[in-house]
Scaffold this motif. Structure first.
Motif, PDB file in Angstrom:
ATOM      1  N   ARG A  58      36.546   0.735  -5.490  1.00  0.00           N
ATOM      2  CA  ARG A  58      37.979   0.972  -5.698  1.00  0.00           C
ATOM      3  C   ARG A  58      38.709   1.120  -4.362  1.00  0.00           C
ATOM      4  O   ARG A  58      39.815   0.612  -4.196  1.00  0.00           O
ATOM      5  CB  ARG A  58      38.188   2.208  -6.572  1.00  0.00           C
ATOM      6  N   VAL A  62      41.670  -1.411  -3.193  1.00  0.00           N
ATOM      7  CA  VAL A  62      42.998  -0.926  -2.797  1.00  0.00           C
ATOM      8  C   VAL A  62      43.323  -1.369  -1.377  1.00  0.00           C
ATOM      9  O   VAL A  62      44.439  -1.830  -1.096  1.00  0.00           O
ATOM     10  CB  VAL A  62      43.081   0.616  -2.947  1.00  0.00           C
ATOM     11  N   ASP A  70      50.425  -6.142  -1.205  1.00  0.00           N
ATOM     12  CA  ASP A  70      50.398  -5.740  -2.620  1.00  0.00           C
ATOM     13  C   ASP A  70      50.332  -6.938  -3.564  1.00  0.00           C
ATOM     14  O   ASP A  70      51.024  -6.981  -4.583  1.00  0.00           O
ATOM     15  CB  ASP A  70      51.604  -4.867  -2.958  1.00  0.00           C
ATOM     16  N   TYR A  72      48.715  -8.084  -6.274  1.00  0.00           N
ATOM     17  CA  TYR A  72      47.827  -7.551  -7.304  1.00  0.00           C
ATOM     18  C   TYR A  72      47.019  -8.654  -7.984  1.00  0.00           C
ATOM     19  O   TYR A  72      45.837  -8.478  -8.275  1.00  0.00           O
ATOM     20  CB  TYR A  72      48.627  -6.783  -8.351  1.00  0.00           C
ATOM     21  N   TRP A  89      45.448   1.678  -9.508  1.00  0.00           N
ATOM     22  CA  TRP A  89      44.731   2.262  -8.366  1.00  0.00           C
ATOM     23  C   TRP A  89      45.613   2.317  -7.132  1.00  0.00           C
ATOM     24  O   TRP A  89      45.628   3.319  -6.413  1.00  0.00           O
ATOM     25  CB  TRP A  89      43.469   1.465  -8.063  1.00  0.00           C
ATOM     26  N   VAL A  90      46.366   1.250  -6.870  1.00  0.00           N
ATOM     27  CA  VAL A  90      47.235   1.225  -5.690  1.00  0.00           C
ATOM     28  C   VAL A  90      48.335   2.280  -5.828  1.00  0.00           C
ATOM     29  O   VAL A  90      48.640   3.007  -4.879  1.00  0.00           O
ATOM     30  CB  VAL A  90      47.834  -0.186  -5.478  1.00  0.00           C
ATOM     31  N   TYR A  93      46.823   5.674  -5.217  1.00  0.00           N
ATOM     32  CA  TYR A  93      46.529   5.862  -3.798  1.00  0.00           C
ATOM     33  C   TYR A  93      47.805   6.183  -3.016  1.00  0.00           C
ATOM     34  O   TYR A  93      47.825   7.099  -2.203  1.00  0.00           O
ATOM     35  CB  TYR A  93      45.859   4.617  -3.210  1.00  0.00           C
ATOM     36  N   LEU A 101      41.308   8.147  -6.552  1.00  0.00           N
ATOM     37  CA  LEU A 101      40.527   7.022  -7.065  1.00  0.00           C
ATOM     38  C   LEU A 101      39.199   7.457  -7.670  1.00  0.00           C
ATOM     39  O   LEU A 101      38.469   6.638  -8.207  1.00  0.00           O
ATOM     40  CB  LEU A 101      40.285   6.004  -5.951  1.00  0.00           C
TER      41      LEU A 101
END
Length: 151
Positions: A58, A62, A70, A72, A89-90, A93, A101
């Motif tokens: 993870r 990220v 970003d 995704y 997850w992002v 974070y 995470l």
């Protein structure tokens, strides 16, 4: 159909096409030199099933996503996880750091970690469940007496 070897209806029956309208649309696209897709693959990529990941994976996912502005979808495709999971997850974070995470599902808190309000809410839930059970028992006994009176 374009070779004149059957009607729209006959060709649909032969090749198990759902309706002549579908075949007509395909012919229009063919004559217009447009590509014919079997289905929309855009939706397939977004709704792919994720897989189980470790904490270290993870973190790597990220880090990759953030380093790629970003992106995704590219991250989800590269690591074979769902788009939504990468996004979550992002977001976690960015809000609270890497500690967010950690997968805590199914983990109980230690007794020293439980606050007084948590203890009281757990106790309240148990009392409410017992109350519901007793009400059901009373309703059952009432119904049983009513049935016995009818006999």
């Amino acid at each position: 159909y374009l070779a004149g070897k059957g009607s729209l209806r006959n060709i649909c029956c032969t090749y198990e096409i759902s309706s002549p309208r579908v075949l007509r649309d395909w012919i229009k696209k063919y004559n217009g030199h447009k590509t014919i897709k079997s289905h929309n693959k855009q939706g397939d990529r977004i709704m792919t099933n994720g897989r189980k990941t470790t904490y270290e994976e993870r973190i790597e996912i990220v880090a990759f996503c953030i380093s790629n502005n970003d992106d995704y979808q590219a991250t989800a495709d590269k690591f074979n996880v769902s788009y939504q999971q990468v996004y979550t997850w992002v977001r976690k974070y960015k809000a609270n750091g890497y500690e967010e995470l950690i997968d805590r599902r199914g983990k109980r808190k230690d007794t020293d970690e439980i606050t007084e309000s948590d203890k009281l809410s757990a106790q309240l839930k148990l009392i409410e469940a017992e109350n519901r059970r007793l009400k059901m028992e009373i309703d059952f006994l009432k119904k049983l007496k009513e049935v016995e009176r009818r006999r």
